[in-house]
Write a protein that holds these residues in place. Structure first.
Motif, PDB file in Angstrom:
ATOM      1  N   MET A 129      -7.000   6.856 -12.044  1.00 34.84           N
ATOM      2  CA  MET A 129      -7.408   7.467 -10.771  1.00 34.84           C
ATOM      3  C   MET A 129      -8.514   6.671 -10.095  1.00 34.84           C
ATOM      4  SD  MET A 129      -7.279  11.550 -11.775  1.00 34.84           S
ATOM      5  CE  MET A 129      -8.827  11.804 -11.015  1.00 34.84           C
ATOM      6  N   PHE A 130      -9.289   5.919 -10.876  1.00 33.21           N
ATOM      7  CA  PHE A 130     -10.417   5.183 -10.338  1.00 33.21           C
ATOM      8  C   PHE A 130     -10.143   3.697 -10.139  1.00 33.21           C
ATOM      9  CE2 PHE A 130     -12.120   8.916 -12.470  1.00 33.21           C
ATOM     10  CZ  PHE A 130     -12.804   9.488 -11.411  1.00 33.21           C
ATOM     11  N   VAL A 131      -8.919   3.266 -10.443  1.00 33.25           N
ATOM     12  CA  VAL A 131      -8.557   1.862 -10.250  1.00 33.25           C
ATOM     13  C   VAL A 131      -8.211   1.669  -8.778  1.00 33.25           C
ATOM     14  CG1 VAL A 131      -6.887   0.064 -10.843  1.00 33.25           C
ATOM     15  CG2 VAL A 131      -7.735   1.608 -12.601  1.00 33.25           C
ATOM     16  N   PRO A 132      -8.869   0.751  -8.092  1.00 36.44           N
ATOM     17  CA  PRO A 132      -8.574   0.559  -6.665  1.00 36.44           C
ATOM     18  C   PRO A 132      -7.215  -0.125  -6.476  1.00 36.44           C
ATOM     19  CG  PRO A 132     -10.157  -1.069  -7.407  1.00 36.44           C
ATOM     20  CD  PRO A 132      -9.929  -0.141  -8.567  1.00 36.44           C
ATOM     21  N   GLU A 133      -6.673   0.034  -5.276  1.00 38.85           N
ATOM     22  CA  GLU A 133      -5.425  -0.652  -4.943  1.00 38.85           C
ATOM     23  C   GLU A 133      -5.652  -2.156  -4.970  1.00 38.85           C
ATOM     24  OE1 GLU A 133      -2.630   0.681  -4.709  1.00 38.85           O
ATOM     25  OE2 GLU A 133      -2.989   2.772  -4.233  1.00 38.85           O
ATOM     26  N   SER A 134      -4.614  -2.893  -5.321  1.00 37.23           N
ATOM     27  CA  SER A 134      -4.750  -4.350  -5.392  1.00 37.23           C
ATOM     28  C   SER A 134      -4.838  -4.940  -3.987  1.00 37.23           C
ATOM     29  CB  SER A 134      -3.565  -4.957  -6.139  1.00 37.23           C
ATOM     30  OG  SER A 134      -2.401  -4.864  -5.358  1.00 37.23           O
ATOM     31  N   ALA A 135      -5.427  -6.119  -3.908  1.00 35.67           N
ATOM     32  CA  ALA A 135      -5.559  -6.803  -2.617  1.00 35.67           C
ATOM     33  C   ALA A 135      -4.182  -7.113  -2.037  1.00 35.67           C
ATOM     34  CB  ALA A 135      -6.361  -8.091  -2.793  1.00 35.67           C
ATOM     35  N   LEU A 136      -3.232  -7.469  -2.868  1.00 40.36           N
ATOM     36  CA  LEU A 136      -1.869  -7.759  -2.409  1.00 40.36           C
ATOM     37  C   LEU A 136      -1.240  -6.528  -1.764  1.00 40.36           C
ATOM     38  CD1 LEU A 136       0.449  -9.849  -2.364  1.00 40.36           C
ATOM     39  CD2 LEU A 136       1.148  -8.927  -4.581  1.00 40.36           C
ATOM     40  N   PHE A 137      -1.401  -5.370  -2.390  1.00 41.52           N
ATOM     41  CA  PHE A 137      -0.863  -4.125  -1.843  1.00 41.52           C
ATOM     42  C   PHE A 137      -1.528  -3.780  -0.511  1.00 41.52           C
ATOM     43  CE2 PHE A 137      -1.051   0.498  -1.368  1.00 41.52           C
ATOM     44  CZ  PHE A 137       0.301   0.807  -1.399  1.00 41.52           C
TER      45      PHE A 137
ATOM     46  N   PHE B 185      -6.247  10.453 -20.823  1.00 37.10           N
ATOM     47  CA  PHE B 185      -7.372   9.557 -20.593  1.00 37.10           C
ATOM     48  C   PHE B 185      -6.932   8.372 -19.725  1.00 37.10           C
ATOM     49  CE2 PHE B 185      -9.848   5.789 -21.874  1.00 37.10           C
ATOM     50  CZ  PHE B 185     -11.091   6.193 -21.410  1.00 37.10           C
ATOM     51  N   ALA B 186      -5.762   7.805 -20.012  1.00 36.93           N
ATOM     52  CA  ALA B 186      -5.257   6.682 -19.217  1.00 36.93           C
ATOM     53  C   ALA B 186      -5.017   7.104 -17.773  1.00 36.93           C
ATOM     54  CB  ALA B 186      -3.977   6.134 -19.831  1.00 36.93           C
ATOM     55  N   ALA B 187      -4.465   8.300 -17.570  1.00 37.23           N
ATOM     56  CA  ALA B 187      -4.243   8.797 -16.207  1.00 37.23           C
ATOM     57  C   ALA B 187      -5.577   9.000 -15.486  1.00 37.23           C
ATOM     58  CB  ALA B 187      -3.457  10.102 -16.247  1.00 37.23           C
ATOM     59  N   PHE B 188      -6.578   9.488 -16.184  1.00 35.51           N
ATOM     60  CA  PHE B 188      -7.908   9.681 -15.595  1.00 35.51           C
ATOM     61  C   PHE B 188      -8.511   8.348 -15.181  1.00 35.51           C
ATOM     62  CE2 PHE B 188     -12.539   9.998 -16.143  1.00 35.51           C
ATOM     63  CZ  PHE B 188     -12.815  10.967 -15.185  1.00 35.51           C
TER      64      PHE B 188
END
Length: 189
Positions: A72-80, A66-69
């Motif tokens: 998958m939908f967490v966007p890349e950070s602005a810093l990255f 569930f955590a891996a799923f």
């Protein structure tokens, strides 16, 4: 393991600098909460299932999936994203950085191989002490103190929930006499 470290770095990247220490402390408590959840599952689910202790690992696998799923939908950070844009503007890639990293690891391993072995053994010992005291404690209570499995689990839950309440103040109290010396050494280096 792997998901926690990456999720922590993403979460801390997105916090304001002045809140990162507090955020890190809160995230560190996720270990204790996870341990508590696993102990409660062990207390109530494991005795009721035919697969016994394996049901605890099936629950853990489901939570990890569930955590891996979700990740998958967490966007890349602005810093990255800014760092990637700067790399593109310079015309550099991470491939060069990876080659440099691997080369430095090889050089370090050749020059300081004995120190590397020492560090591996030291961290293995720390890991054994930490998990030996936490994970084997219920077994110790059952085998040497003749405490039932549910009671040993409850004792472990109490120990893991009460000890962290005293640990910060205890470490502060024990380190108080040495604060001046630590500050002096820190300033003189």
């Amino acid at each position: 393991g792997g998901i926690w470290g990456l999720a922590t770095s993403v979460a801390l990247e997105n916090l304001p600098t002045e809140l990162r220490g507090l955020g890190s402390g809160i995230l560190q408590q996720s270990y204790a909460v996870g341990y508590l959840i696993a102990a409660v599952i062990n207390l109530f689910l494991v005795p009721e299932t035919s697969s016994g202790w394996r049901s605890l690992f099936w629950c853990g696998s489901g939570i990890s999936m569930f955590a891996a799923f979700v990740q998958m939908f967490v966007p890349e950070s602005a810093l990255f994203l800014r760092a990637k844009e700067i790399e593109r503007a310079r015309g550099t890639t991470t491939a060069h950085k990876t080659k440099v990293f691997v080369q430095e690891i090889r050089t370090m391993s050749r020059r300081h191989w004995l120190l590397c072995i020492y560090a591996i053994l030291l961290m293995t010992g720390f890991n054994f002490l930490a998990h030996g005291s936490q994970d084997l404690y219920p077994t110790y209570l059952q085998a040497s103190k003749d405490i039932s499995a549910p009671d040993a689990t409850v004792a472990t839950i109490i120990g893991n929930c009460v000890w962290p309440l005293f640990k910060p103040s205890l470490s502060t109290m024990l380190m108080q006499p040495f604060q001046g010396a630590i500050a002096y050494v820190g300033l003189s280096t």
